[in-house]
Scaffold this active site. Structure first.
Site, PDB file in Angstrom:
ATOM      1  CB  ALA A  40      -0.886  -0.027   1.238  1.00 44.06           C
ATOM      2  CB  CYS A  75       2.367  26.752  33.581  1.00 49.41           C
ATOM      3  SG  CYS A  75       4.097  26.357  33.289  1.00 49.41           S
TER       4      CYS A  75
END
Length: 944
Positions: free
Chosen positions: A412, A566
């Protein structure tokens, strides 16, 4: 009047050039940039020879977006052309190759004029072009036209392939200016400190290595205290460490206080090239790409010249596997070496070239063609470092080993691989078959680099169209196209029986997780795998052979690149931080909350499952659900009209860019000090400032427009892009007053944030929400419409919101804003791509396929590749050996005072007993593996 006409004509031409189709060139723009694309948009290129190599170069150059390409060829299509020239078919036999190819090339890119020329090359023709590329040409033509181009400032490129060998040459003139030598983003880092000394030493914050090199030049901005640096021009640096460098004498400058940003300033490079006739004698101009083949490639430089002499005399190439022709060619090379005086002449390579020179192989053409087209792009754009000046490449390891058995492989794969497979005849035999899978549909941005697709195919499944296009190249191919994602969910399709029916797998996947998954399945079923990937001009290939080479392996942790929460929430200092924050806002507001509402409406166990997540997270999720289900008059956030959506967007603007910043500064004022008495707002912490809403400010109103439309979409309310109408609504919007609270806790580190989550939250509020959501009337509320982020649709408001939100937050923190193009790349996590690298990588993968098909069992035959076409960086190396894991089953024999251990004939283990206890024997051992150099092996210390 004539002057006016001339001026208008120039204006119209400039306007025409300045318009870049960003939808079509989307991924390539992230490789080249707008300025380089503008320069390419005025270039005319001549490509001579339309056999397999010539058409490969032409395909890549047309896709790249130059102004004009002319393809020249006097020859007629023959049967042998069909195995390498993907635009030629049986119906073209006897017709001119250039004429048959021009229409197919033209449809690849609507912005490029493509013409054919069927006459011979001459001076008048070449002087019309800025770049000339010769393929399938004689050495006399190369010398003659090379001198012409050199003397007239025309960039001259020669590309040639013979069998499993390739050649590339570049001459860009006496003075060629490279504006950007490597295409990398200029380094930008924040300053921790600057010493007042000679030399002054700059220490950068420890969140990012500076990435600079000795001699690089930088400029300073936002420096407080030592402000003289802000007004200086580019300063040359000397690296002292990964986070520090020196900049010269700063002893007379003011004392450094805080802050500052360092930005690299890229310097142009002036290069000088020799014409081909001179460069032929200069072996120092050979660029090495496989350091195990230095003598081989020096020999090939003479062997290609000898081939031209052979052809000139015999009017043909050496015969296939003809020993007499090989001996004749070798004698010519020996004569040439009397002048060249190579220390080591690789005579075996000369014979192999002679044996195979008649071959015209798609993978070799793809690799050399990708490199040659990239040199054309460099010549036109002045971006990236050109080849100086010769490059030779060979894949002679593809020749048969002794006593092998052939097997077949399918897979593939991507467009370039599939094109090569078609030309190689893969899956074209009676028992052959190829299965391809890709779940995506064709988008316009695919057309610039996936050449099997056309405009008419947009919206169609990629796998289906690619299979059809491959069969057009080779009608005998047997292909099945699937539209499945490759993951655990598709194991019902790709099960044990499926994998056992394969001979191998080729992976052209665009993410690490999928590669790791496929690699694991191949290891599980003991199937070989070809793997390749690209990132702009960079590419890599890997071949995995069961019981011989190491596999792709588990995914490497990327936590080191993750942005601390933060930082995103309170302390951004780079545009990447504000863009990620904006993307998180989009996902939370327009996808996650609507999805949570829908789960609540249809799943009776939703609240219980949410509470299991922890009180803090449950409070946030349930609060969002409740507010989304209640009208604004009742204290919720559910709109009834378009006007309500505009009101919501304005209030959200005030919350994010004014109120939240004021609260942050209330907790940490600009003059805040740390416990050590140092400024809190220093280093990577930028002190923010709140914004004041201004409806006449473009970014402000664009945020409201995009936010209101997206908010309307999740409730099924239609909006508008009419700014005048929106401004009219805003005049009647009342924004509630805000006062910062001293009780609010703002986390400085991620650790503080995690600890806070573990503490008890507001149980009263949580119980109140549970009670409100228990109301039966809420279950009859209308479903919401979650939005999946889609970066490539400019009409859906997604990127409008991201760009506006990010740049507003950047303004809060005095971070330079990013335009839409850059914002789309970062927020959309776009992988830059260009057709040249894709072609080169696919070619290398298919060369490894030849070896797999023949069943090569010597690890020295295989190659792992790392390339960067921007800077002519090529590393072809032997794959790592697959050292088996203990315990192993084999034969243990006494050998003197120690033991030897044999495993499947793969290796022998020499063991010297060192210590014996009741539980184990601890020993040192060394490995002896056939065809593997000792430097590739390890010493083991193990317990049995």
């Amino acid at each position: 009047l004539s002057s006016l006409r001339f001026a208008l004509n120039c204006f119209y031409k400039m306007s025409e050039i300045s318009e870049i189709d960003e939808g079509f060139y989307s991924r390539q723009l992230y490789v080249l940039g707008h300025e380089a694309m503008h320069r390419m948009g005025s270039a005319k290129v001549l490509i001579a020879g339309m056999k397999g190599l010539g058409v490969e170069i032409a395909k890549n150059v047309v896709l790249s977006g130059v102004k004009h390409v002319t393809v020249q060829d006097e020859g007629m299509t023959t049967w042998s052309d069909l195995s390498s020239q993907f635009f030629l078919k049986e119906s073209h036999l006897g017709q001119n190759r250039a004429t048959c190819s021009v229409q197919q090339l033209a449809v690849l890119n609507p912005h490029v004029v493509v013409a054919d020329y069927t006459g011979p090359l001459d001076e008048n023709l070449l002087l019309q072009y800025q770049v000339v590329v010769l393929t399938d040409s004689s050495l006399e033509d190369q010398k003659r036209f090379g001198e012409l181009c050199h003397s007239h400032g025309i960039k001259f490129i020669v590309a040639d392939t013979k069998g499993l060998c390739g050649q590339l040459f570049c001459d860009f003139g006496e003075k060629f200016e490279v504006l950007d030598r490597d295409g990398e983003m200029p380094a930008s880092v924040m300053i921790q400190s600057i010493s007042k000394d000679n030399p002054g030493v700059v220490i950068c914050t420890d969140d990012q290595k500076h990435g600079l090199s000795d001699g690089d030049k930088v400029i300073f901005s936002e420096v407080q205290g030592m402000t003289e640096l802000n007004n200086m021009g580019p300063v040359e640096i000397k690296v002292r460490g990964q986070y520090s460098f020196s900049i010269g004498d700063t002893s007379a400058l003011s004392e450094y206080e805080r802050g500052g940003v360092v930005n690299e300033v890229k310097q142009p490079v002036l290069l000088k090239f020799k014409p081909l006739s001179e460069a032929l004698q200069d072996h120092d101009l050979l660029v090495m790409n496989d350091f195990g083949k230095i003598s081989r490639h020096k020999t090939l430089h003479l062997a290609f010249q000898a081939l031209h002499s052979f052809v000139k005399k015999e009017k043909r190439l050496p015969g296939l596997w003809s020993q007499s022709d090989a001996d004749y060619l070798l004698n010519i090379v020996r004569e040439l070496n009397e002048v060249a005086q190579l220390e080591e002449l690789d005579e075996v390579t000369v014979q192999s070239l002679s044996f195979t020179a008649q071959g015209d192989l798609a993978p070799i053409n793809a690799f050399i063609g990708g490199l040659a087209a990239q040199e054309v792009i460099k010549a036109c754009s002045r971006k990236f470092t050109p080849l100086q000046q010769w490059l030779y490449f060979d894949a002679l390891e593809c020749l048969p080993e002794e006593n092998i058995q052939t097997h077949f492989i399918s897979g593939a794969i991507g467009c370039e691989l599939l094109k090569n497979f078609a030309l190689m005849g893969l899956g074209a035999g009676d028992d052959g078959h190829i299965t391809i899978t890709d779940m995506d549909l064709i988008e316009r941005s695919n057309l610039n680099r996936q050449f099997l697709f056309r405009t008419r195919d947009i919206g169609e499944p990629k796998s289906k169209v690619a299979a059809r296009a491959a069969c057009d190249i080779n009608p005998q191919m047997r292909i099945t196209a699937h539209q499945n994602r490759l993951d655990a969910d598709s194991e019902g399709v790709y099960d044990y029986c499926f994998f056992m029916g394969l001979d191998g797998v080729a992976a052209a996947l665009d993410n690490v997780e999928a590669r790791v998954y496929l690699d694991g399945r191949c290891v599980q079923h003991q199937k070989p795998m070809l793997e390749g990937g690209t990132l702009g001009t960079k590419g890599h290939t890997l071949v995995v052979v069961p019981h011989l080479t190491e596999s792709y392996g588990p995914a490497k942790s990327s936590s080191s690149n993750a942005i601390p929460l933060c930082t995103l929430k309170n302390f951004p200092h780079r545009i990447e931080h504000t863009l990620q924050w904006a993307r998180d806002q989009f996902e939370g507001l327009f996808k996650q909350t609507p999805e949570n509402v829908n789960f609540f409406l249809r799943d009776a166990a939703f609240i219980k499952r949410t509470l299991d997540l922890g009180d803090t997270e449950a409070l946030e999720i349930l609060g969002g659900v409740w507010s989304s289900l209640h009208d604004m008059e009742a204290g919720g956030q559910r709109p009834k009209s378009w006007e309500d959506c505009v009101r919501w967007a304005h209030c959200k603007w005030e919350s994010l860019f004014n109120n939240d910043i004021r609260q942050l500064l209330h907790c940490f004022p600009p003059d805040e000090k740390t416990t050590h008495g140092l400024p809190f707002w220093s280093g990577s912490k930028r002190c923010p400032h709140p914004l004041t809403f201004d409806p006449s400010n473009t970014t402000h109103i664009e945020y409201v427009m995009a936010g209101a439309n997206l908010y309307g979409q999740i409730y099924g309310i239609k909006g508008t892009r009419d700014f005048t109408s929106i401004r009219g609504i805003l005049e009647n919007v009342h924004v509630p007053a805000f006062t910062p609270k001293s009780s609010v806790k703002i986390h400085v580190t991620d650790k503080e944030m995690e600890e806070e989550k573990k503490r008890e939250c507001d149980d009263v509020r949580l119980e109140e929400l549970k009670g409100k959501l228990a109301s039966p009337s809420l279950k009859s509320s209308a479903q919401m419409y979650p939005i999946d982020f889609e970066k490539d649709d400019d009409s859906n408001f997604h990127m409008d919101y991201i760009v506006a939100a990010s740049n507003l937050r950047a303004e809060n923190y005095d971070i330079p804003a990013a335009d839409r193009h850059k914002s789309k790349r970062i927020a959309g996590r776009i992988i830059p791509a260009i057709a040249t690298t894709t072609a080169a990588v696919a070619g290398l993968m298919c060369l490894e396929l030849y070896k797999l098909v023949q069943g090569h069992q010597k690890i020295g035959s295989y190659r792992t590749a790392y390339i960067n076409l921007a800077v002519q960086y090529f590393v072809m190396s032997q794959p790592n050996w697959n050292a088996p894991a203990f315990p192993l089953r084999g034969t243990l024999r006494q050998c003197g005072s120690g033991f030897s251990f044999g495993y499947r004939g793969k290796f022998s283990l020499c063991i010297n007993a060192a210590m014996m206890t009741e539980a184990a024997v601890t020993f040192e051992c060394s490995l002896e593996v056939p065809d593997v150099p000792s430097s590739s092996l390890c010493s083991y210390s193990c317990c049995l």
